[in-house]
Design a protein around this motif. Structure first.
Motif, short mmCIF file in Angstrom:
data_model
loop_
_atom_site.label_atom_id
_atom_site.label_comp_id
_atom_site.label_asym_id
_atom_site.label_seq_id
_atom_site.Cartn_x
_atom_site.Cartn_y
_atom_site.Cartn_z
N GLN A 285 29.20 -36.88 10.16
CA GLN A 285 29.07 -36.66 8.97
C GLN A 285 30.42 -36.17 8.22
O GLN A 285 30.91 -35.24 8.57
CB GLN A 285 27.97 -35.24 8.43
N LEU A 286 31.01 -37.22 7.47
CA LEU A 286 32.38 -36.67 6.96
C LEU A 286 32.33 -35.68 5.92
O LEU A 286 31.39 -35.56 5.04
CB LEU A 286 32.70 -38.06 6.18
N SER A 287 33.37 -34.77 6.11
CA SER A 287 33.46 -33.58 5.10
C SER A 287 34.69 -33.49 4.58
O SER A 287 35.69 -33.53 5.40
CB SER A 287 32.93 -32.18 5.92
N LEU A 288 34.73 -33.19 3.50
CA LEU A 288 36.08 -32.82 2.78
C LEU A 288 36.09 -31.47 1.98
O LEU A 288 36.92 -31.08 1.12
CB LEU A 288 36.31 -33.70 1.64
N GLY A 289 34.99 -30.57 2.69
CA GLY A 289 34.91 -29.23 2.06
C GLY A 289 35.20 -28.14 3.32
O GLY A 289 34.75 -26.92 2.84
N THR A 290 36.07 -28.33 3.97
CA THR A 290 36.24 -27.50 5.09
C THR A 290 36.79 -26.07 4.54
O THR A 290 36.29 -24.99 4.87
CB THR A 290 37.32 -28.13 6.09
N ALA A 291 37.97 -26.23 3.80
CA ALA A 291 38.43 -25.25 3.25
C ALA A 291 37.64 -24.39 2.43
O ALA A 291 37.59 -22.89 2.47
CB ALA A 291 39.69 -25.53 2.35
N ALA A 292 36.75 -25.02 1.75
CA ALA A 292 35.64 -24.07 1.05
C ALA A 292 34.90 -23.14 1.81
O ALA A 292 34.64 -22.04 1.68
CB ALA A 292 34.53 -25.01 0.09
N GLU B 287 35.56 -22.82 -4.74
CA GLU B 287 36.82 -22.44 -5.22
C GLU B 287 36.68 -21.88 -6.79
O GLU B 287 37.05 -20.65 -7.11
CB GLU B 287 37.83 -23.52 -5.31
N TRP B 288 35.91 -22.56 -7.57
CA TRP B 288 35.54 -21.98 -9.26
C TRP B 288 34.99 -20.71 -9.02
O TRP B 288 35.27 -19.79 -9.77
CB TRP B 288 34.82 -23.17 -9.54
N LEU B 289 34.11 -20.70 -8.18
CA LEU B 289 32.87 -19.42 -8.05
C LEU B 289 33.88 -18.12 -7.78
O LEU B 289 33.81 -17.18 -8.09
CB LEU B 289 32.16 -19.57 -6.94
N PHE B 290 35.04 -18.32 -6.82
CA PHE B 290 35.72 -17.27 -6.35
C PHE B 290 36.82 -16.75 -7.30
O PHE B 290 37.08 -15.68 -7.42
CB PHE B 290 36.30 -17.43 -4.82
N ASP C 196 42.08 -24.59 -1.05
CA ASP C 196 41.96 -25.67 -2.06
C ASP C 196 41.70 -26.75 -1.33
O ASP C 196 41.75 -26.99 -0.12
CB ASP C 196 43.17 -26.09 -2.99
N VAL C 197 41.36 -28.08 -1.99
CA VAL C 197 41.12 -29.44 -1.36
C VAL C 197 42.13 -30.14 -0.21
O VAL C 197 41.91 -30.63 0.61
CB VAL C 197 40.88 -30.43 -2.37
N LEU C 198 43.56 -29.60 -0.74
CA LEU C 198 44.55 -30.10 0.29
C LEU C 198 44.45 -29.49 1.65
O LEU C 198 44.78 -30.27 2.47
CB LEU C 198 45.89 -29.79 -0.31
N ARG C 199 43.91 -28.23 1.48
CA ARG C 199 43.80 -27.50 2.96
C ARG C 199 42.42 -28.41 3.87
O ARG C 199 42.82 -28.59 4.70
CB ARG C 199 43.33 -25.98 2.59
N SER C 200 41.78 -28.65 2.79
CA SER C 200 40.46 -29.50 3.54
C SER C 200 41.22 -30.96 4.17
O SER C 200 40.73 -31.19 5.29
CB SER C 200 39.55 -29.91 2.60
N PHE C 201 42.06 -31.47 3.58
CA PHE C 201 42.77 -32.68 4.02
C PHE C 201 43.46 -32.52 4.98
O PHE C 201 43.56 -33.14 6.37
CB PHE C 201 43.53 -33.29 2.82
#
Lengths: 296, 354
Positions: free
Chosen positions: B75-82, B145-148, B261-266
């Motif tokens: 399951q591809l995930s791009l939300g790891t950092a979140a 990210e927005w929530l926090f 942020d999303v770059l951390r996820s990448f």
């Protein structure tokens, strides 16, 4: 009545700015259609094209020449990408190809900024950025012109795909790689062609976005806006990219204006994604995507 | 010749199912652990412990988490950092509101909170697949990210929007020095890595892999898709949550939502791909590679002296980084773990091939 006009104004503003997302999403869709590659570097290609255009322009070249030079650079880039990267990665799983395009995004981002520097370049194409009153509704003239450009581009691409030999080859490849190969369509050339077309779309997007925001690093982030657009429309559909852009543009503006004040603003970063997720829950292949048929 | 299992017979079921069935592997692992636990804290200086080895370990943990989801379950995930952010903020909020809780407990709570959020954002995976699913995880990424950033309760109404981890003390011992923090991280990471290794060898792990290889076929042979996918999301997010808490508490101390942020996820996705999809060892190798590469590039560019401006070097770093990733994917798409496996195959015969 004012309420209604205000609503219409926000709606139309959103729809128009949505077409600009469509422009970026279009590049994604082209490459995905012809090669099954989710090209994360599309946003960076927009940046790269805009940087090159501005760079050549600042060397003193006229705009038309700069556009031709940039287009040539994008074609060379398409050749290089096909030759050096994707030719070696045939038959790899999609996620690996996707990762390669992220690598490509990093590479282009570094390269573009190494060559052309990081300062914000002003790009003035002579498009007036004034408000325009359509009856009681205020519309940005710039957005209107951008929308016309998008419409023209889509029409041109539509003609290209329908009538030219290359366009038919592209559609053939999109339907089935192997069948296309077996009737003699040169797969590698087709890939170069489609990356070149995507480069051209990136150039147009770069010019439009660049003259709106200035040519700078942050226009590569527009890609993150274009992803929900193509998801809503479906990965494989050009009309989908347009409709998706309109939906995302309108709904994010409306959400920002009508929901934003209650929750502290900044909705526009995640709202399109949530919307895309909801659309996917109902239609897992997007609004216009090809139906996914699964068998064991 | 030196790496050959000749003469090592498996006489019990337990021996047959050992993590390291070959004696040389066990010895090598023991030596490796000795080096990590004893030699490195004695030898390495503060900079290496605090700024290199600790982040490598924390990222390894996050990479294991993502590997469980992407490498084992597909399951591809791009939300790891979140999910890391959820862990960090959950641990922080628990500590701030209930100061009596020992920090280790708050790490576990961090993992559990992240697991809960992971299940929530994993629900779409029951209907959506492939890149379409990546969007669901991107939604998690941007929304959290927005929530926090926008809900001050999460940062305890801090005016700057950053959280500062309270000091960590356990039975009167305070984890202040670089050595103690490194060892703490190491202990947690080793325990969780062994757990992960055992999980992927168990029925659960096999169900994950079956879903990865083809979920319709897996369903046909009686694997409960919903349960399997959601446990993968939960376990994966648990690991990421703990990694996030460690990132905030042990490595940075002070952390802002934008650190996730999303770059951390990448970045973490890169680690998993370069290390090797579907390999626990690969998660460590990938994390090490990605953390060490920029340091190496920075040092190497120092050789050229001042001919290049700092800005140019920063950009060249991007070029080299992107280029290397492409080269890696072209040469060995299965990652460093696969390379290591090839080396082991060769070593069985070396230096006498016949």
């Amino acid at each position: 009545m004012d309420e209604l006009y205000f609503f219409l104004e926000v709606l139309i503003g959103g729809l128009l700015s949505g077409t600009m997302y469509s422009l970026v999403a279009l590049g994604f869709v082209l490459i995905y259609k012809a090669s099954g590659i989710f090209n994360f570097a599309q946003g960076t290609m927009v940046l790269f094209a805009a940087l090159t255009f501005v760079g050549v322009l600042e060397l003193g070249a006229p705009a038309l020449l700069a556009a031709v030079v940039t287009l040539a650079v994008m074609v060379v880039l398409a050749f290089a990408v096909e030759r050096l990267v994707f030719r070696h990665m045939v038959n790899q799983p999609q996620v690996i190809l996707f990762m390669a395009t992220i690598g490509l995004a990093y590479f282009l981002e570094g390269l573009g900024q190494t060559i052309w520097g990081t300062e914000v370049h002003v790009l003035d194409l002579g498009i007036p950025d004034r408000g325009l009153w359509l009856g009681p509704i205020l519309v940005s003239q710039f957005d209107l012109i951008a929308a016309v450009v998008v419409a023209l581009l889509v029409a041109a691409l539509g003609v290209f795909f329908r009538t030219t030999t290359m366009g038919r080859a592209l559609r053939g490849v999109a339907d089935d790689h192997q069948a296309a190969l077996s009737i003699g369509i040169p797969l590698h050339h087709v890939w170069v062609a489609v990356w070149s077309v995507a480069g051209f779309v990136a150039l147009v997007a770069g010019l439009v976005w660049g003259s709106k925001l200035g040519v700078q690093f942050s226009i590569s982030l527009v890609a993150l806006k274009a992803i929900p657009v193509m998801i809503i429309g479906g990965f494989t559909s050009i009309p989908g990219a347009i409709v998706g852009g309109l939906i995302v543009g309108a709904s994010e503006k409306l959400a920002e204006v009508y929901i934003g004040p209650f929750v502290g603003g900044g909705l526009e970063n995640w709202f399109p994604y949530m919307l895309a997720m909801l659309v996917l829950m109902v239609r897992p292949e997007g609004l216009f995507g090809e139906k996914i048929i699964e068998r064991v | 010749m030196f790496y050959r299992e000749t003469g090592q017979y498996k006489t019990t079921y337990a021996a047959d199912r050992a993590i390291f069935p070959i004696r040389q592997d066990r010895v090598a692992m023991a030596i490796l652990l000795m080096i990590a636990f004893v030699a490195i804290p004695l030898v390495a200086n503060e900079y290496w412990l605090r700024s290199v080895l600790t982040p490598v370990l924390v990222f390894s943990l996050a990479a294991i988490g993502l590997n469980i989801l992407t490498g084992y379950t597909g399951q591809l995930s791009l939300g790891t950092a979140a999910f890391m952010a959820v862990g960090a903020f959950a641990a922080y909020n628990l500590e701030v509101r209930v100061p009596e809780v020992p920090f280790l407990v708050s790490f576990v709570v961090a993992g559990l909170a992240a697991a809960g959020v992971g299940i929530l954002f994993g629900l779409p995976s029951l209907r959506i697949k492939g890149f379409y699913l990546a969007v669901a995880t991107l939604a998690a990424q941007f929304f959290i990210e927005w929530l926090f950033t926008h809900v001050p309760w999460f940062t305890n109404y801090s005016t700057s929007g950053v959280i500062t981890a309270p000091p960590m003390t356990l039975l009167g011992f305070s984890f202040e020095s670089a050595e103690s923090r490194y060892l703490l991280t190491l202990c947690i990471v080793v325990v969780m890595a062994v757990m992960a290794k055992n999980m992927v060898r168990s029925e659960l792990g096999r169900a994950w892999m079956a879903v990865r290889d083809m979920d319709i076929a897996a369903e046909a042979i009686g694997i409960n898709l919903m349960k399997t996918k959601l446990t993968a999301f939960a376990v994966s997010s648990f690991y990421c949550g703990v990694a996030g808490a460690l990132w905030a508490y042990v490595y940075l101390g002070t952390v802002e939502p934008q650190a996730f942020d999303v770059l951390r996820s990448f970045e973490i996705l890169f680690m998993v791909i370069i290390g090797g999809l579907g390999s626990i060892l690969g998660s460590f190798l990938g994390a090490g590679f990605i953390v060490l590469l920029p340091i190496f590039i920075a040092n190497a560019s120092g050789v050229f002296g001042d001919a290049l401006s700092a800005e140019t070097i920063a950009h060249l770093e991007f070029v080299i980084f992107g280029g290397l990733i492409i080269v890696f994917l072209v040469v060995e798409p299965l990652g460093l773990a696969r390379l290591w496996q090839i080396v082991k195959e060769k070593l069985r015969l070396w230096p006498f091939p016949y």
